[in-house]
Design a protein around this motif. Structure first.
Motif, short mmCIF file in Angstrom:
data_model
loop_
_atom_site.label_atom_id
_atom_site.label_comp_id
_atom_site.label_asym_id
_atom_site.label_seq_id
_atom_site.Cartn_x
_atom_site.Cartn_y
_atom_site.Cartn_z
N GLY A 63 20.20 11.76 -3.05
CA GLY A 63 21.41 11.56 -2.25
C GLY A 63 21.80 10.10 -2.10
O GLY A 63 22.63 9.76 -1.27
N THR A 64 21.22 9.22 -2.91
CA THR A 64 21.53 7.80 -2.85
C THR A 64 22.49 7.47 -3.98
O THR A 64 22.17 7.67 -5.14
N TYR B 223 16.36 1.78 -1.00
CA TYR B 223 16.53 2.13 -2.42
C TYR B 223 15.19 2.35 -3.10
O TYR B 223 15.02 3.28 -3.88
N ALA B 224 14.22 1.49 -2.81
CA ALA B 224 12.90 1.63 -3.42
C ALA B 224 12.25 2.94 -2.96
O ALA B 224 11.66 3.67 -3.77
N ARG B 225 12.35 3.23 -1.67
CA ARG B 225 11.77 4.46 -1.12
C ARG B 225 12.42 5.70 -1.76
O ARG B 225 11.73 6.63 -2.18
N ASN B 226 13.74 5.68 -1.87
CA ASN B 226 14.43 6.82 -2.48
C ASN B 226 14.17 6.93 -3.97
O ASN B 226 14.09 8.03 -4.52
N PHE B 227 13.98 5.79 -4.65
CA PHE B 227 13.64 5.83 -6.07
C PHE B 227 12.28 6.48 -6.27
O PHE B 227 12.12 7.35 -7.14
N LEU B 228 11.31 6.10 -5.46
CA LEU B 228 9.97 6.69 -5.57
C LEU B 228 10.00 8.17 -5.19
O LEU B 228 9.30 8.99 -5.81
N LYS B 229 10.81 8.53 -4.23
CA LYS B 229 10.97 9.94 -3.85
C LYS B 229 11.59 10.72 -5.00
O LYS B 229 11.15 11.83 -5.32
N GLY B 230 12.60 10.15 -5.63
CA GLY B 230 13.24 10.79 -6.79
C GLY B 230 12.28 10.94 -7.96
O GLY B 230 12.30 11.95 -8.67
N LEU B 231 11.44 9.93 -8.18
CA LEU B 231 10.41 10.03 -9.23
C LEU B 231 9.48 11.20 -8.97
O LEU B 231 9.14 11.95 -9.88
N ALA B 232 9.08 11.34 -7.71
CA ALA B 232 8.19 12.44 -7.34
C ALA B 232 8.88 13.78 -7.60
O ALA B 232 8.26 14.71 -8.13
N MET B 233 10.15 13.88 -7.27
CA MET B 233 10.89 15.11 -7.48
C MET B 233 10.97 15.43 -8.98
O MET B 233 10.85 16.57 -9.40
N ARG B 234 11.17 14.39 -9.79
CA ARG B 234 11.35 14.59 -11.23
C ARG B 234 10.03 14.86 -11.95
O ARG B 234 9.94 15.73 -12.80
N ASN C 244 0.83 -1.20 0.00
CA ASN C 244 0.00 0.00 0.00
C ASN C 244 0.87 1.26 0.00
O ASN C 244 0.56 2.24 -0.70
N ASP C 245 1.96 1.25 0.79
CA ASP C 245 2.89 2.38 0.81
C ASP C 245 3.49 2.61 -0.58
O ASP C 245 3.60 3.74 -1.05
N ILE C 246 3.89 1.51 -1.22
CA ILE C 246 4.48 1.60 -2.56
C ILE C 246 3.48 2.23 -3.53
O ILE C 246 3.82 3.16 -4.27
N LEU C 247 2.24 1.74 -3.52
CA LEU C 247 1.23 2.26 -4.43
C LEU C 247 0.94 3.73 -4.15
O LEU C 247 0.80 4.53 -5.08
N THR C 248 0.85 4.10 -2.88
CA THR C 248 0.59 5.49 -2.50
C THR C 248 1.70 6.41 -3.02
O THR C 248 1.44 7.46 -3.60
N ASP D 205 20.37 8.65 -12.04
CA ASP D 205 20.16 10.09 -11.81
C ASP D 205 19.04 10.34 -10.82
O ASP D 205 19.14 11.20 -9.95
N ILE D 206 17.95 9.58 -10.94
CA ILE D 206 16.81 9.73 -10.02
C ILE D 206 17.25 9.41 -8.60
O ILE D 206 16.94 10.13 -7.66
N LEU D 207 18.00 8.32 -8.44
CA LEU D 207 18.50 7.96 -7.11
C LEU D 207 19.50 8.98 -6.60
O LEU D 207 19.50 9.33 -5.41
#
Length: 166
Positions: free
Chosen positions: A125-126, A152-163, A4-8, A119-121
């Motif tokens: 800062g990962t 890594y998954a959390r930071n990837f999703l955070k990076g996607l949001a930033m991009r 659920n966290d991943i989907l959110t 680049d997203i990661l």
């Protein structure tokens, strides 16, 4: 991080509306309503005062591995169109490889290169090397396969949001 966290986080990163979420699930082969989507994304209120920073969240409706994988397959079709063969990339999702499959299927859906993913990661800062990313994207059972951690998954999703949201 649960499904659920991943989907959110993925929904927020890609700015998907409820109607689009229903459509994506449908493309993945699961019929779902807007109310179901809202239940999957709605957290149950907790009365505990001392919650840990990365404590698992409870949701009104639990999203299992099959539903998450169907959503990711639907996302590929939603973003890229139906494949020529008509079948999605078949990967068997289990509790150990959820993050690996998430990265693979989001990479396919958004037509990202490995450089884009690095680049997203990096934006979060990962630091991950090309060979480490390659190991995470390999098929489970390959001798160089490496399990992708929540960080890594959390930071990837955070990076996607930033991009995608800026």
């Amino acid at each position: 991080m649960n499904n659920n966290d991943i989907l959110t986080r993925l929904r927020y990163a890609l700015d998907l509306k409820d109607a689009e979420m229903v459509e994506v699930f449908g493309l993945g082969g699961i019929e779902i309503t807007k109310d179901d989507v809202q239940a999957i994304l709605s957290k149950v209120k907790s009365h505990e005062a001392d919650e840990e920073e990365f404590q698992e969240n409870d949701y009104k409706k639990k999203l299992d591995n099959n539903m998450l994988e169907s959503f990711l397959n639907g996302l590929i079709t939603f973003k890229r169109g139906a494949s020529d063969s008509g079948k999605p990339v078949e990967l068997t999702m289990n509790d150990r490889n959820v993050n690996n499959i998430l990265l693979k299927k989001v990479k396919i859906a958004l037509t990202l290169t490995s450089e884009d993913m690095l680049d997203i990661l990096s934006d979060t800062g990962t630091d991950l090397s090309k060979s480490e990313l390659s190991a995470v994207l390999r098929k489970e059972g390959h001798r160089n396969y490496k399990e992708c951690g929540d960080r890594y998954a959390r930071n990837f999703l955070k990076g996607l949001a930033m991009r995608y949201r800026d």
